[in-house]
Design a protein around this motif. Structure first.
Motif, short mmCIF file in Angstrom:
data_model
loop_
_atom_site.label_atom_id
_atom_site.label_comp_id
_atom_site.label_asym_id
_atom_site.label_seq_id
_atom_site.Cartn_x
_atom_site.Cartn_y
_atom_site.Cartn_z
N GLU A 176 0.84 -1.21 0.00
CA GLU A 176 0.00 0.00 0.00
C GLU A 176 0.87 1.25 0.00
O GLU A 176 0.55 2.24 -0.68
CB GLU A 176 -0.93 0.00 1.22
N ASP B 276 1.00 7.43 -19.18
CA ASP B 276 0.10 7.88 -18.11
C ASP B 276 0.80 8.67 -17.03
O ASP B 276 0.15 9.20 -16.12
CB ASP B 276 -0.58 6.66 -17.46
N SER C 44 -1.49 4.73 -11.26
CA SER C 44 -2.17 3.86 -10.30
C SER C 44 -1.87 2.41 -10.65
O SER C 44 -2.14 1.96 -11.76
CB SER C 44 -3.67 4.12 -10.36
N ALA D 53 2.36 1.68 -3.52
CA ALA D 53 1.28 2.05 -4.44
C ALA D 53 0.94 3.53 -4.28
O ALA D 53 0.80 4.27 -5.26
CB ALA D 53 0.05 1.18 -4.22
N ARG D 54 0.80 3.97 -3.03
CA ARG D 54 0.48 5.38 -2.77
C ARG D 54 1.61 6.29 -3.25
O ARG D 54 1.39 7.30 -3.92
CB ARG D 54 0.24 5.60 -1.27
N THR E 10 3.89 5.70 -5.51
CA THR E 10 3.97 5.70 -6.98
C THR E 10 2.91 6.64 -7.56
O THR E 10 3.17 7.36 -8.53
CB THR E 10 3.81 4.26 -7.53
N TRP E 11 1.73 6.63 -6.96
CA TRP E 11 0.67 7.55 -7.40
C TRP E 11 1.08 9.01 -7.14
O TRP E 11 0.98 9.86 -8.01
CB TRP E 11 -0.65 7.23 -6.68
N GLU E 12 1.58 9.29 -5.93
CA GLU E 12 1.96 10.66 -5.58
C GLU E 12 3.13 11.17 -6.43
O GLU E 12 3.14 12.33 -6.83
CB GLU E 12 2.34 10.75 -4.10
#
Length: 139
Positions: free
Chosen positions: A52, A101, A65, A55-56, A58-60
């Motif tokens: 988690e 993306d 996503s 994942a967070r 990488t998004w930030e």
């Protein structure tokens, strides 16, 4: 990795074919490893799992996503500061299309992909992350 140790943060090597996704850290003297090539990841928040966390982060950091289940846990390693909780290291293999993306966040100077061999050989990358990638590839 069987079960997660208590950890302070996590990093992930995002492989795209024979390349790795990296970003150049800000060039500020008040941060660790200024102006060096780094991998996505960072500090743990709110009791999240290692997957988690990456994942967070990488998004930030990259605006992409990735499902938590896609992150493969590899190993824990000592805190580079020499004390405190362990850090976790993950890998994830992605298709080249994901690059379309990317919406780079506000941390760092920019991103690129580079051949894994080049990442491992450069003196511009965070050394303990080079070690983690090398250990993963040798396993």
């Amino acid at each position: 990795m069987t079960g997660e140790p208590d950890f302070h943060g996590a990093k992930v090597a995002l492989f795209i074919d024979d390349h790795i996704l990296v970003y150049r850290r800000d060039n500020r003297p008040d941060i660790p490893f200024p102006d060096m090539l780094d991998l996505p990841g960072g500090g743990r928040e709110n009791g999240e799992s290692g997957a988690e966390c990456v994942a967070r982060e990488t998004w930030e950091e990259f605006g992409i996503s990735i499902a938590v289940a896609r992150f493969e846990p590899v190993q824990s390693y000592p805190n580079w500061r020499g004390s405190g909780h362990q850090a976790l290291f993950f890998v994830c293999r992605l298709s080249r299309e994901i690059l379309d993306d990317i919406k780079f966040g506000d941390e760092g100077q920019g991103w690129t992909t580079m051949p894994v061999a080049e990442f491992l050989a450069t003196d511009q990358a965070v050394p303990h992350l080079q070690t983690q990638v090398r250990l993963y590839l040798e396993a």
